[in-house]
Design a protein around this motif. Structure first.
Motif, short mmCIF file in Angstrom:
data_model
loop_
_atom_site.label_atom_id
_atom_site.label_comp_id
_atom_site.label_asym_id
_atom_site.label_seq_id
_atom_site.Cartn_x
_atom_site.Cartn_y
_atom_site.Cartn_z
N ARG A 3 -5.54 62.14 49.33
CA ARG A 3 -6.43 61.47 48.60
C ARG A 3 -6.58 61.82 47.30
O ARG A 3 -6.63 61.37 46.10
N THR A 7 -5.86 60.04 43.73
CA THR A 7 -7.04 60.03 42.75
C THR A 7 -6.42 60.64 41.46
O THR A 7 -6.54 59.93 40.17
N ARG A 11 -5.84 58.43 37.59
CA ARG A 11 -6.46 58.81 36.55
C ARG A 11 -5.58 58.86 35.37
O ARG A 11 -5.74 58.91 34.08
#
Length: 107
Positions: A3, A7, A11
């Motif tokens: 995860r 993420t 970004r």
């Protein structure tokens, strides 16, 4: 952990978009005419206009930006204005040396 990695990967997209946009804007805001800088001041106005047309500098700014982004997404980094070679080939020539330096720094 997965995860966190996902993420971080998501970004990257807005960060790269912002960086590319700022680079494009900086190149357009800097004073002087790129075509004149490449050809010199003692060149005919017709030659400067021809180069501006070839480089797409006579297009509206929004069209230049869309063309720029489209070329980047397709992997077309253009040609070196000095050497005339595709920039992707020039990057390929120096990438092994850069990788050695980076890996040496990591080690």
């Amino acid at each position: 952990m997965l995860r966190y990695l996902l993420t971080r990967m998501f970004r990257i997209v807005p960060t790269l978009l912002l960086a590319v946009t700022l680079i494009f804007a900086a190149a357009r805001v800097l004073p002087g005419d790129p075509a004149e800088a490449l050809l010199g001041r003692n060149i005919s106005q017709q030659a400067i206009e021809t180069l501006r047309h070839q480089l797409g500098l006579n297009e509206p700014l929004w069209k230049q930006y869309l063309d720029y982004m489209g070329n980047l997404l397709r992997g077309n980094l253009g040609r070196s204005l000095v050497l005339g070679s595709p920039i992707i080939e020039l990057l390929g020539q120096v990438l092994p040396f850069t990788a050695i330096i980076v890996l040496g720094g990591i080690a």
